[in-house]
Each structure stands twice: as C-alpha cells, then as structure tokens.
Motif scaffolding. Sequence first.
Motif, mmCIF file in Angstrom:
data_model
loop_
_atom_site.group_PDB
_atom_site.id
_atom_site.type_symbol
_atom_site.label_atom_id
_atom_site.label_comp_id
_atom_site.label_asym_id
_atom_site.label_seq_id
_atom_site.Cartn_x
_atom_site.Cartn_y
_atom_site.Cartn_z
ATOM 1 N N SER A 157 -7.183 1.013 2.961
ATOM 2 C CA SER A 157 -7.041 2.454 3.129
ATOM 3 C C SER A 157 -7.294 3.202 1.837
ATOM 4 C CB SER A 157 -5.637 2.780 3.657
ATOM 5 O OG SER A 157 -5.410 2.153 4.905
ATOM 6 N N ALA A 158 -6.923 2.602 0.709
ATOM 7 C CA ALA A 158 -7.059 3.276 -0.583
ATOM 8 C C ALA A 158 -8.433 3.085 -1.213
ATOM 9 C CB ALA A 158 -5.987 2.763 -1.539
ATOM 10 N N VAL B 291 -3.797 -3.911 4.278
ATOM 11 C CA VAL B 291 -3.953 -2.602 4.917
ATOM 12 C C VAL B 291 -3.962 -1.497 3.873
ATOM 13 C CG1 VAL B 291 -2.881 -0.931 6.462
ATOM 14 C CG2 VAL B 291 -2.950 -3.347 7.099
ATOM 15 N N GLN B 292 -3.027 -1.552 2.936
ATOM 16 C CA GLN B 292 -2.937 -0.521 1.907
ATOM 17 C C GLN B 292 -4.197 -0.490 1.053
ATOM 18 O OE1 GLN B 292 0.470 -0.915 -0.656
ATOM 19 N NE2 GLN B 292 0.034 0.961 -1.783
ATOM 20 N N ALA B 293 -4.692 -1.666 0.680
ATOM 21 C CA ALA B 293 -5.888 -1.725 -0.166
ATOM 22 C C ALA B 293 -7.109 -1.195 0.561
ATOM 23 C CB ALA B 293 -6.128 -3.159 -0.627
ATOM 24 N N GLU C 73 4.106 -10.242 2.484
ATOM 25 C CA GLU C 73 3.476 -9.061 1.884
ATOM 26 C C GLU C 73 1.958 -9.099 1.951
ATOM 27 O OE1 GLU C 73 5.410 -6.572 1.051
ATOM 28 O OE2 GLU C 73 7.039 -7.896 1.701
ATOM 29 N N PRO D 166 0.472 -6.357 4.765
ATOM 30 C CA PRO D 166 0.627 -4.947 4.341
ATOM 31 C C PRO D 166 -0.205 -4.609 3.110
ATOM 32 C CG PRO D 166 2.760 -5.886 4.892
ATOM 33 C CD PRO D 166 1.779 -7.023 4.903
ATOM 34 N N ALA D 167 -0.313 -5.543 2.183
ATOM 35 C CA ALA D 167 -1.128 -5.293 0.990
ATOM 36 C C ALA D 167 -2.592 -5.095 1.356
ATOM 37 C CB ALA D 167 -0.983 -6.455 0.012
ATOM 38 N N ALA E 123 -9.603 -5.238 0.535
ATOM 39 C CA ALA E 123 -8.508 -5.757 1.350
ATOM 40 C C ALA E 123 -8.335 -7.257 1.155
ATOM 41 C CB ALA E 123 -8.762 -5.443 2.822
ATOM 42 N N GLY F 117 -4.566 -0.908 12.544
ATOM 43 C CA GLY F 117 -4.702 0.432 12.004
ATOM 44 C C GLY F 117 -5.799 1.163 12.732
#
Length: 273
Positions: A132-133, A128-130, A122, A125-126, A145, A108
């Motif tokens: 970023s959020a 990266v999403q965590a 999963e 991806p989990a 993360a 990223g």
Amino acid sequence: MTFSVIARDPATGELGIAVSSCILAVGRAVPSARPGVGVVAVQARSRRGLGQSLLAGLADGGDPADLVRAAAHAAEDVDRQIAVLDATGRVAADTGRGSFPVSGHLLGEQLSVQGNMLASPEVLPAMVQAFSAARGDLPDRLLAALTAGQDAGGDVRGRQSAALLVVSGTPASDEDDGVGMDLRVDDSGDPVAQLRMLRNLQRAYDERDYETLALFAPEGARDLYAALAASQRGDRTAVRAALEEMRTRPGWSAWLAAMAGDARLAGVSRLLE
C-alpha cells in the motif's frame, strides 16, 4: 511453506504475483496467470493442476469467490492454500484447515497476501502495508511487499527461491503474448534480493539504460552496451574503443555487419563517420 502477494493495478489493468519459499523453483509450482483473465496463487499441499483449473474457471466467467469456495470443499486438499484475482479486480482466498502454522491470508482492494509455515504472524500485515505504501509500477509494488514479508521473517525454514509474474489486463494476441514480466530465482541464499536485481536488469533492458547494461549485462555483451552508452553521451572516443574491443572477439565483426541496419547502432555509426 510459502508467502506470496497477488494484485491488480487499477491504473493499467495489469495483474501480477510475487512469491518466495524455501523450496526449489517456486516459480514452477505456485504462480499461474493468463492475460485478460486473472492470476492465481496455489500453495501448501494443493493439487498441482489446481492453478490452471482456477484460471479456466475465470476464463469461463466464474467469480473468484465461487471458484475458491468450490476448491475449498475438496477433501483431499485440507492442506491447500489458494488465492484468485480476476481481470476486474475481484479477489478471494482460502487457507485450508490443515495448512501448516503460522498460516493465513489477508484481502485488500484488488489485493491478497497469503502464506503458510511463516516465521511470524507479522509477515502478512507487513506485506499489505508495504504494498500500500510503495510507489512505482506493479512489479515494484509486488517486490516491495515480498521484501517486507522476507524482512518480517518469511518462511520459517529459510530461503531458496522466488518469482515475479506480471501479465496484461487484456487478452493476448498474435502480436503480444501479454506477459510483461516473468522472472525466477530457482536456488539462492537470498532469492528476494536476487529477484529485485533481475527486475532492475529487466528495467534497464526495457528502458534502454545502456549505462547500467554496460556494467551488469552478460560479460560478452557489455562492450556493445558500452558503445551504445557512449553514443548516447556523444563520446566518440569511448564508442571507438568499445567497438575495437568487440572486434577482437571471434565472430563479432560479422555480427556487427549483420546489425548494420539496427536503429540502436545508427548513432554509433554516425559518431564514427
């Protein structure tokens, strides 16, 4: 056998890594970092000295992509997994063709997550999403993360250790070694949760949160932090009670006398005058 996240905070320039695995003392094996230079994750069956070699390459001005490409060509490292991030935010990663399934990495913006022998596709991806959020500083986002990766299954074999390492984006000096955080859980049934607890304790020390330290610091020092917390509240009675309890312990009266000039105890002394 491991999952990790490396990242740079564009606001502060800090560089960091969080990692967890079902091996003993993962903080000894996977993360490497140098203030003002970069951070490296070396996983799977990579050579033990590869992390320091990659940091040396960054210090010499090497591009992360070139360094990763060169390491990827080493025939003896077919099971290796590496990620490299420099002080400007350039990042590269590689997962060897022989790495254990489920394995892979995701890149990223000034970020890379990587893992092998994962319980689920999963996990990455989990993470990266965590990241970023998440809100907060770099250690909090790295831990978010890592927690998301664990919640998505983490290491298929289970849990044992975790580590969090954050360094400055500028070189170390005689006054400051540039290491902002270096926390490790070497053997635990829930190492990521334990690492979060250590991070919160470190925050309490850094921010002089004496109320928290009065509860969670080592038992022998809790009365001291209780006195400091009571001083912050202006509670003379609680200060006196805490200090009297401390004086009942061998050696503490001499220690308090030696600390008489410490600014943290000035408020305590004023309350007792």
